[in-house]
Design a protein around this motif. Structure first.
Motif, mmCIF file in Angstrom:
data_model
loop_
_atom_site.group_PDB
_atom_site.id
_atom_site.type_symbol
_atom_site.label_atom_id
_atom_site.label_comp_id
_atom_site.label_asym_id
_atom_site.label_seq_id
_atom_site.Cartn_x
_atom_site.Cartn_y
_atom_site.Cartn_z
ATOM 1 N N GLY A 1 0.821 -1.206 0.000
ATOM 2 C CA GLY A 1 0.000 0.000 0.000
ATOM 3 C C GLY A 1 0.851 1.250 0.000
ATOM 4 N N ARG A 2 0.198 2.389 0.153
ATOM 5 C CA ARG A 2 0.915 3.665 0.242
ATOM 6 C C ARG A 2 1.491 3.825 1.643
ATOM 7 N NH1 ARG A 2 -3.309 8.014 -0.998
ATOM 8 N NH2 ARG A 2 -1.485 9.387 -0.927
ATOM 9 N N LEU B 1 3.133 8.010 -2.653
ATOM 10 C CA LEU B 1 2.299 8.196 -3.850
ATOM 11 C C LEU B 1 1.296 9.325 -3.653
ATOM 12 C CD1 LEU B 1 1.567 4.599 -5.191
ATOM 13 C CD2 LEU B 1 2.949 6.374 -6.258
ATOM 14 N N SER B 2 1.740 10.385 -2.975
ATOM 15 C CA SER B 2 0.893 11.541 -2.726
ATOM 16 C C SER B 2 1.018 12.515 -3.892
ATOM 17 C CB SER B 2 1.310 12.221 -1.409
ATOM 18 O OG SER B 2 0.619 13.426 -1.227
ATOM 19 N N ALA C 1 -5.929 8.969 -8.553
ATOM 20 C CA ALA C 1 -5.614 10.334 -8.136
ATOM 21 C C ALA C 1 -6.464 11.367 -8.864
ATOM 22 C CB ALA C 1 -4.127 10.622 -8.376
ATOM 23 N N THR D 1 -9.840 11.548 -7.230
ATOM 24 C CA THR D 1 -9.674 12.188 -5.921
ATOM 25 C C THR D 1 -9.595 13.698 -6.066
ATOM 26 O OG1 THR D 1 -8.520 10.236 -5.079
ATOM 27 C CG2 THR D 1 -8.227 12.296 -3.866
ATOM 28 N N SER E 1 4.227 -4.377 -4.261
ATOM 29 C CA SER E 1 2.799 -4.465 -4.577
ATOM 30 C C SER E 1 2.470 -5.322 -5.795
ATOM 31 C CB SER E 1 2.233 -3.055 -4.805
ATOM 32 O OG SER E 1 2.862 -2.437 -5.912
ATOM 33 N N TYR F 1 8.129 0.287 -4.464
ATOM 34 C CA TYR F 1 6.666 0.159 -4.386
ATOM 35 C C TYR F 1 6.176 -0.954 -5.309
ATOM 36 C CZ TYR F 1 1.721 1.195 -4.919
ATOM 37 O OH TYR F 1 0.351 1.083 -4.966
ATOM 38 N N ASN G 1 -0.584 11.394 2.584
ATOM 39 C CA ASN G 1 -0.522 12.771 2.095
ATOM 40 C C ASN G 1 0.233 13.675 3.068
ATOM 41 O OD1 ASN G 1 -2.039 12.098 -0.190
ATOM 42 N ND2 ASN G 1 -3.957 12.431 0.883
ATOM 43 N N VAL H 1 0.610 3.991 -11.540
ATOM 44 C CA VAL H 1 0.365 3.086 -10.418
ATOM 45 C C VAL H 1 -0.725 3.618 -9.497
ATOM 46 C CG1 VAL H 1 2.694 2.143 -10.457
ATOM 47 C CG2 VAL H 1 2.214 4.122 -9.025
ATOM 48 N N ARG H 2 -1.146 4.884 -9.697
ATOM 49 C CA ARG H 2 -2.233 5.424 -8.874
ATOM 50 C C ARG H 2 -3.195 6.243 -9.742
ATOM 51 N NH1 ARG H 2 -2.820 9.911 -4.515
ATOM 52 N NH2 ARG H 2 -4.724 9.192 -3.547
#
Length: 463
Positions: A145-146, A204-205, A314, A317, A257, A253, A155, A310-311
């Protein structure tokens, strides 16, 4: 006959610079408490006030200290108007900010410099601990995970590491005596840089990455006097280091993962350690070989694409945060004087029939302050920011502060008291443009702050 001076021991150093260590250990504690606990923060504030009462003088910028204090007063007034109790707000926690600011104003130049370096080192320690913990979790089959790290939120951890990265950057103004004898620190700072970047990648923010980009842009603007050719070379060197550090973190990461084999993170972690050991040599290499720096900087496009790949969530969000801000704007005119009250926006949002956001804070700090504490509170915060930019701060200091401010336009790191205290110490020099306060007036200010801390503590205990 000349007498040989004895080298000061550890106890002597602690006694000579005890306020530096007091503030540092308070920051260390605040970092680990997340958004903060009123009882813990109030006790820390009282200890800092006790140290402040023993100081003979302070050079404090009242154009920062007074707005910071008034902001907290408005916060308390808003809480009382909405809940009938000043403890039902943020004042009990954020009152530590003017306390820390006033105590740092009591420090001399070397003391403030060492406090900033200790804070930067603390960011590096948390980054290293986060990396080690992440790899260990991957080995146990629990990773992927993050990384939230010691702050418990990816974050918040991300922007904390971004500010740490700017803090360890080398700043040596010509003719500055403060940089003499700092070779040891420069070596430590160089080794911390790849660790901070790799740990940042694991959060990964995307908000932190965007804030970092804004800070780097400010850094380039500050260096524009070098000429376009030299500026481009400098930009390539900075971006090359970022690509290498963040790229390595992203590989860790992916190893945790996507492979199902946590052991693949071990050689990558060892590679980060090798980077830390040889980073200073790498910096020198990039200064000499500009083409290599350019290629590594260009590879940053691939690193950025990998981070987004990978995210992908975002983007949704970010759209949700824009909708949250629209919700906040709809409550701006409910009570422009004292706002709707601390913690009230979430309740109103829950009842208005629109999208419900499972958060206590609008992800734009100025908007949140205006909605919950009143327009004047937001103006005071904005005033402090403008005041900082009017000061003569170093390029990396302004860049780090810019990253913090940009992050708070789309996130809530301001309400993590350790992060905001960290930003205040790293960014501000209370002596510049400050007024010298001595004796009774200074003691009266610390007594006032101590009384406010006691009031909040008793309100929480006896409610």
């Amino acid at each position: 006959m000349l007498q040989r001076r004895e080298k000061p021991g550890l106890l002597d150093i602690l006694l000579d610079h005890y306020i530096v260590f007091c503030v540092f250990f308070a920051l260390l504690m605040l970092t680990l408490t997340g958004v903060g606990d009123v009882r813990t923060v109030s006790m820390a504030g009282l200890l800092l006030c006790a140290a402040g009462l023993m100081q003979p003088s302070a050079a404090v910028d009242l154009w920062v200290f007074v707005p910071l204090l008034l902001y907290n007063v408005l916060n308390m007034a808003s809480a009382y108007a909405a809940h009938g109790n000043i403890a039902e707000g943020y004042g009990g926690i954020q009152m530590i900010l003017p306390t820390i600011y006033l105590l740092t104003a009591c420090m001399d130049g070397p003391g403030l410099l060492w406090l900033k370096r200790m804070c930067a080192g603390w960011a590096g320690i948390l980054a290293a601990a986060g990396l080690a913990g992440y790899v260990w979790a991957a080995l146990l089959g629990e990773g992927g995970g993050r990384m939230g790290g010691a702050l418990g939120n990816p974050n918040a951890m991300g922007i904390f590491l971004v500010m740490g990265w700017f803090a360890v950057q080398k700043e040596r103004p010509e003719g500055s005596r403060a940089s003499q004898g700092s070779d040891l620190w420069e070596g430590i700072a160089a080794g911390l840089e790849p660790v901070l970047l790799a740990a940042l990648a694991l959060t990964l923010s995307m908000g932190s990455f965007a804030a970092m980009a804004a800070g780097i842009l400010m850094l380039f603007v500050s260096e524009r006097k070098k000429g376009m050719r030299e500026l481009l070379r400098y930009a390539c060197r900075v971006l090359a280091r970022e690509s290498l550090g963040i790229g390595t973190g992203l590989l860790i990461y992916l190893g945790a993962s996507r492979t199902g084999a946590g052991w693949v993170c071990i050689p990558l972690l060892l590679y980060v350690l090798a980077q830390a050991f040889f980073w200073k040599d790498l910096v020198c290499f990039l200064q000499i070989h500009s083409r290599t720096a350019t290629c590594l900087a260009a590879a940053g496009i691939l690193v950025a694409g990998l981070a987004v790949g990978v995210r992908p969530a975002a983007f949704s969000t970010f759209a949700e945060r824009l909708e949250m801000m629209r919700s906040g704007f709809s409550y701006l005119t409910v009570d422009p004087i004292l706002g709707v009250g601390p913690f009230v926006w979430r309740l109103l949002d829950m009842q208005d029939g629109g999208t419900y956001f499972a958060t206590w804070h609008i992800h734009n700090v100025l908007l949140h302050a205006a909605v919950e504490f009143g327009w004047a509170a937001a103006v005071l915060l904005l005033w402090i920011v403008v005041r900082f930019y009017r000061k003569r701060a170093g390029a990396h200091t302004k860049a780090g502060f810019t990253a913090y401010c940009v992050h708070n336009l789309m996130d809530t790191s301001f309400f993590y008291i350790g992060i905001t205290s960290f930003a205040l110490v790293l960014a501000e020099d209370p002596g510049e443009g400050g007024k010298r306060i001595k004796g009774a007036p200074l003691k009266a200010l610390f007594l006032l702050l101590a009384v406010l801390h006691v009031v909040h503590f008793l309100n929480i205990i006896y409610g």
